[in-house]
Each structure stands twice: as structure tokens, then as C-alpha cells.
Motif scaffolding. Structure first.
Motif, mmCIF file in Angstrom:
data_model
loop_
_atom_site.group_PDB
_atom_site.id
_atom_site.type_symbol
_atom_site.label_atom_id
_atom_site.label_comp_id
_atom_site.label_asym_id
_atom_site.label_seq_id
_atom_site.Cartn_x
_atom_site.Cartn_y
_atom_site.Cartn_z
ATOM 1 N N VAL B 20 0.849 -1.187 0.000
ATOM 2 C CA VAL B 20 0.000 0.000 0.000
ATOM 3 C C VAL B 20 0.889 1.241 0.000
ATOM 4 N N ILE B 21 0.598 2.155 -0.896
ATOM 5 C CA ILE B 21 1.324 3.422 -0.987
ATOM 6 C C ILE B 21 0.296 4.543 -0.859
ATOM 7 N N LYS B 22 0.630 5.547 -0.047
ATOM 8 C CA LYS B 22 -0.348 6.599 0.247
ATOM 9 C C LYS B 22 0.142 7.966 -0.212
ATOM 10 N N CYS B 23 -0.807 8.763 -0.670
ATOM 11 C CA CYS B 23 -0.502 10.132 -1.089
ATOM 12 C C CYS B 23 -1.545 11.092 -0.545
ATOM 13 N N GLY B 55 -14.889 6.735 -5.754
ATOM 14 C CA GLY B 55 -14.163 6.493 -4.508
ATOM 15 C C GLY B 55 -13.134 5.388 -4.601
ATOM 16 N N GLU B 56 -13.362 4.467 -5.549
ATOM 17 C CA GLU B 56 -12.461 3.327 -5.661
ATOM 18 C C GLU B 56 -12.477 2.811 -7.093
ATOM 19 N N ALA B 63 -5.514 -1.591 -7.208
ATOM 20 C CA ALA B 63 -6.693 -0.800 -6.871
ATOM 21 C C ALA B 63 -6.240 0.554 -6.353
ATOM 22 N N VAL B 64 -7.072 1.536 -6.556
ATOM 23 C CA VAL B 64 -6.806 2.871 -6.025
ATOM 24 C C VAL B 64 -8.054 3.348 -5.292
ATOM 25 N N THR B 65 -7.853 3.983 -4.141
ATOM 26 C CA THR B 65 -8.952 4.556 -3.379
ATOM 27 C C THR B 65 -8.721 6.047 -3.220
ATOM 28 N N LEU B 66 -9.801 6.781 -3.132
ATOM 29 C CA LEU B 66 -9.732 8.234 -3.012
ATOM 30 C C LEU B 66 -10.663 8.697 -1.906
ATOM 31 N N ASN B 67 -10.128 9.531 -1.018
ATOM 32 C CA ASN B 67 -10.933 10.162 0.025
ATOM 33 C C ASN B 67 -10.830 11.665 -0.198
ATOM 34 N N HIS B 72 -6.749 12.486 0.395
ATOM 35 C CA HIS B 72 -5.715 11.491 0.206
ATOM 36 C C HIS B 72 -6.192 10.343 -0.664
ATOM 37 N N PHE B 73 -5.251 9.701 -1.315
ATOM 38 C CA PHE B 73 -5.545 8.578 -2.178
ATOM 39 C C PHE B 73 -4.422 7.560 -2.044
ATOM 40 N N SER B 74 -4.766 6.305 -2.300
ATOM 41 C CA SER B 74 -3.834 5.221 -2.040
ATOM 42 C C SER B 74 -3.828 4.219 -3.189
ATOM 43 N N LEU B 75 -2.675 3.599 -3.362
ATOM 44 C CA LEU B 75 -2.503 2.519 -4.340
ATOM 45 C C LEU B 75 -2.347 1.220 -3.573
ATOM 46 N N HIS B 76 -3.123 0.213 -3.974
ATOM 47 C CA HIS B 76 -3.062 -1.093 -3.338
ATOM 48 C C HIS B 76 -2.671 -2.115 -4.400
ATOM 49 N N ILE B 77 -1.618 -2.867 -4.127
ATOM 50 C CA ILE B 77 -1.210 -3.954 -5.025
ATOM 51 C C ILE B 77 -1.325 -5.249 -4.230
ATOM 52 N N THR B 78 -2.129 -6.163 -4.710
ATOM 53 C CA THR B 78 -2.290 -7.442 -4.019
ATOM 54 C C THR B 78 -1.501 -8.529 -4.742
#
Lengths: 112, 114
Positions: B20-23, B55-56, B63-67, B72-78
Motif C-alpha cells: 500500500v502506498i499513500k498520497c 471512490g475506488e 486498486a486505487v482509493t480516493l478520500n 488522500h488517495f492510495s494505491l493497493h497492489i495485491t
């Protein structure tokens, strides 16, 4: 799959010399950009270009820099009198009409 | 102007685990948030993006999520794989008819440990 191409891949020049970096954007794209990345740092915006004119430029893009679309396919960045601090990777990017920007492989500029 | 912060700067993950990477971004007018993967000696490659009306978003293992409220938004690599090793950059822009610059984060060097 269409891609952005850039030449040369590596350019070495002496301080004070002029350099021209060349890019061929994706053929049907309308908006063009130059970014640079100093080694180990983040990618920084230099200039955007649309309809044969600059749309926006950063404070980095001073009078020593210019851009041109000399024909229907090429997009160039010229640095008139290079400085040591101009050493960086220069990336060209293009987009059709929205937000997805596609980047080229970059030109590594080394100023000695 | 826009400022994008990215964390962590380096991340090591066992193969098969998630990353998970956050921005975070500063300009509430930003409405487009792409993620780029940069391999050694290559240009940034767009891997996924999200717009502010969503939002996602998911694309296979990414996957990317946005709040928007928290900016802030995040990148998720599974199920990470060795080929996921690279530097990842988040970016933000006020995308409007294609002539808006991207403001990049400082990058995350992701290493997948076999």
C-alpha cells in the motif's frame, strides 16, 4: 500499441551549448508536455503545449527554454545555453483530450 | 500551487503479500489522480487512475482509493510479484480539457522479496 518516442536517449553537452531534445507524441494526441526528473527526485512539470502555443509553464521554464512543433509529428524542447543544473532526464508526454498523459522513455541530458 | 506528499519512500514486501502506498494532496480543486510505475531507465508508465467522482477503482491486482474529504488517495497492489518491483509515483491534476499539468509525489521504491 502507440507510444511516445524520444531522441536521443542520451545527450552529453558542454555548458553554454544549445541542445534540442526531440519527441514524437502519439499521433492523434492534441496536448503535449515536457517534464524533467533530476536523478533520484520527483518528476517536475516544465511546459504544456496546445494548438501551437504554450498553455502553461513552470518557473523552471525560463527564457533559456523554448518549445516548438515544427511539423505534424515532432515536438521539440530547446535549451539555448545549458547550465550544469540542467542535467536531468527530460520526458515528453502527450494526451488526446483528457487527462491520461502518456510518457516517452526520456532523454538523459548531461551537461559538463 | 498543488503539493503532493507520498509515503513511504521505500517499501519492501514479501512476494505474494500486499503493498500500500499513500498520497495526500493540498489543492481541493484537483480532480484527477493517476499512478505511474517507473522501471529503471524508463519513462513513467500509467498503471491506473481515478477521478474525483469515484471512490475506488480496481484493475486486476491493482486498486486505487480516493478520500476527497481527507484529500488522500492510495494505491493497493495485491498478490505482489517480482515484476512489481519499481518506483511508483502518484500525481494530481485539475484535469480540464487536457491541458492541466501533473504534480507528482516524491515516489516510492517498491521491492518485492522473492
Amino acid at each position: 500499441e502507440p507510444e511516445v518516442t524520444q531522441t536521443p536517449s542520451h545527450q552529453v553537452t558542454q555548458m553554454g551549448q544549445e541542445v534540442i531534445l526531440r519527441c514524437v507524441p502519439i499521433s492523434n494526441h492534441l496536448y503535449f508536455y515536457w517534464y524533467r526528473q533530476i536523478l533520484g527526485q520527483k518528476v517536475e512539470f516544465l511546459v504544456s503545449f496546445y494548438n501551437n502555443e504554450i498553455s502553461e509553464k513552470s518557473e523552471i521554464f525560463d527564457d533559456q527554454f523554448s518549445v516548438e512543433r515544427p511539423d505534424g509529428s515532432n515536438f521539440t524542447l530547446k535549451i539555448r545555453s545549458t547550465k550544469l543544473e540542467d542535467s536531468a532526464m527530460y520526458f515528453c508526454a502527450s494526451t488526446l483530450a483528457g487527462d491520461e498523459q502518456y510518457f516517452g522513455p526520456g532523454t538523459r541530458l548531461t551537461v559538463t | 500551487g498543488e503539493n503532493v506528499e507520498q509515503h513511504p519512500s521505500t517499501l519492501s514486501v514479501q512476494e505474494g503479500d500486499s503493498a500500500v502506498i499513500k498520497c495526500t494532496y493540498s489543492d481541493s480543486a484537483s480532480n484527477y489522480f493517476p499512478w505511474y510505475k517507473q522501471e529503471l531507465g524508463k519513462g513513467p508508465q500509467l498503471i491506473i487512475d481515478i477521478r474525483s467522482n469515484v471512490g475506488e477503482k480496481k484493475d486486476q491486482r491493482i486498486a486505487v482509493t480516493l478520500n476527497k474529504t481527507a484529500k488522500h488517495f492510495s494505491l493497493h497492489i495485491t498478490e505482489t510479484q517480482p515484476e512489481d518491483s519499481a518506483v511508483y509515483f502518484c500525481a494530481a491534476s485539475k484535469a480540464n480539457f487536457g491541458n492541466e499539468k501533473l504534480t507528482f509525489g516524491t515516489g516510492t521504491r517498491l521491492t518485492i522479496i522473492p
